[in-house]
Design an enzyme around this catalytic site. Sequence first.
Site, PDB file in Angstrom:
ATOM      1  N   ASN A  13       8.934  38.251  33.402  1.00  0.00           N
ATOM      2  CA  ASN A  13      10.270  38.221  32.804  1.00  0.00           C
ATOM      3  C   ASN A  13      10.578  39.551  32.134  1.00  0.00           C
ATOM      4  O   ASN A  13       9.668  40.276  31.718  1.00  0.00           O
ATOM      5  CB  ASN A  13      10.373  37.137  31.719  1.00  0.00           C
ATOM      6  CG  ASN A  13      10.109  35.747  32.239  1.00  0.00           C
ATOM      7  OD1 ASN A  13      10.579  35.379  33.308  1.00  0.00           O
ATOM      8  ND2 ASN A  13       9.349  34.975  31.481  1.00  0.00           N
ATOM      9  N   ALA A 251       2.807  36.980  22.947  1.00  0.00           N
ATOM     10  CA  ALA A 251       1.809  37.308  23.973  1.00  0.00           C
ATOM     11  C   ALA A 251       0.370  37.306  23.473  1.00  0.00           C
ATOM     12  O   ALA A 251      -0.529  37.737  24.196  1.00  0.00           O
ATOM     13  CB  ALA A 251       2.119  38.650  24.636  1.00  0.00           C
ATOM     14  N   ALA A 252       0.133  36.795  22.269  1.00  0.00           N
ATOM     15  CA  ALA A 252      -1.248  36.739  21.781  1.00  0.00           C
ATOM     16  C   ALA A 252      -2.112  35.867  22.691  1.00  0.00           C
ATOM     17  O   ALA A 252      -3.261  36.225  23.019  1.00  0.00           O
ATOM     18  CB  ALA A 252      -1.277  36.204  20.350  1.00  0.00           C
ATOM     19  N   GLY A 253      -1.573  34.720  23.104  1.00  0.00           N
ATOM     20  CA  GLY A 253      -2.316  33.855  24.010  1.00  0.00           C
ATOM     21  C   GLY A 253      -2.543  34.499  25.368  1.00  0.00           C
ATOM     22  O   GLY A 253      -3.606  34.331  25.980  1.00  0.00           O
ATOM     23  N   ASP A 254      -1.555  35.258  25.833  1.00  0.00           N
ATOM     24  CA  ASP A 254      -1.705  35.961  27.107  1.00  0.00           C
ATOM     25  C   ASP A 254      -2.777  37.046  26.998  1.00  0.00           C
ATOM     26  O   ASP A 254      -3.559  37.252  27.931  1.00  0.00           O
ATOM     27  CB  ASP A 254      -0.378  36.583  27.530  1.00  0.00           C
ATOM     28  CG  ASP A 254       0.711  35.546  27.726  1.00  0.00           C
ATOM     29  OD1 ASP A 254       0.372  34.388  28.035  1.00  0.00           O
ATOM     30  OD2 ASP A 254       1.891  35.890  27.561  1.00  0.00           O
TER      31      ASP A 254
END
Length: 313
Positions: A13, A251-254
């Site tokens: 995205n 985006a920490a999890g990414d």
Amino acid sequence: MNARPLMFFGTTNLDLCFNVERLPTPGESLIGALTRHPGGKGANQAVAAAQLGLKPLFYTRLGDDDAGKSLLKSLTDAGVCTDAVTVCAGEVSGLAMVMVADDGTNMIVIEPGANSKVAPDMIESAANFIERDTIVVAEMGMPIPALNRLFEMKREKGFELIFNPAPVRPGLPSAAWSSVDFVTPNQTETFELTGLEVYDFESAARAAEKLLDLGPGAALITLGAQGAYYADRTGSFSLRAFPVKVVDTTAAGDAFNGAFAASLAQRLPLKEAVRKALAVAALCVTRRGAQSSMPTAQAVDEFLQSQTILELE
């Protein structure tokens, strides 16, 4: 020792990011500063791995609009192999509106665009890039039929599968879960999958048991500032997060998922791979943006070395 092949399947995205003093309440208007960043869960995870020195393959679907061209260039510039990326004439690329408060918390709304039209036959075509012994990472932003087809191909292709169930959506067949080697939800996603709230390592242990009942080989639950909890059918462990000053949690999890996959591809022991993923996530939240916040291998190594010194002291 050579790294294992690594391939990501997921969404891309363009992120429209509004930096605001605090998140708004319903009906409230706030003034914010707008920036644009490349994003999307799958793309972020692939970039996180590339920043750590790997050359991951990535399958995603982009429109042929200006956003798609920019997003494709960002992936290439970051070191991601885009040979499997599909650019679709006449379609628009995915778009996300992100509001980030001064305390680092965020709110996100996504228009999936071209991401929403990934079909099972497209997954079959992209799977031609998968070598045996590849680590494959998939997130739940893709349409469920396409995701299910990827899971079905695991036995045929012989890859190892990391599944990040975000955003959680219904429809994935129960049989698909047995193809998953590692499922990596955060606290919210764990609750949506199990009905159990996760607020510490003890509650994570109970939720991990229910996750394992779904069929995956292992559960790796992220608990934000607390750390991560791992469990499989032979044992479990927990690791504390690294304390940092949070600027933006986007985006920490990414970052965690991309780094975990990259660390396994680099053949690090499991516990060390989780620790490195926590370090990458910690550095990610000290910067604004999604892909732009992914740290380099050198930055991560220096950070982990400083933490080792603190631990020894």
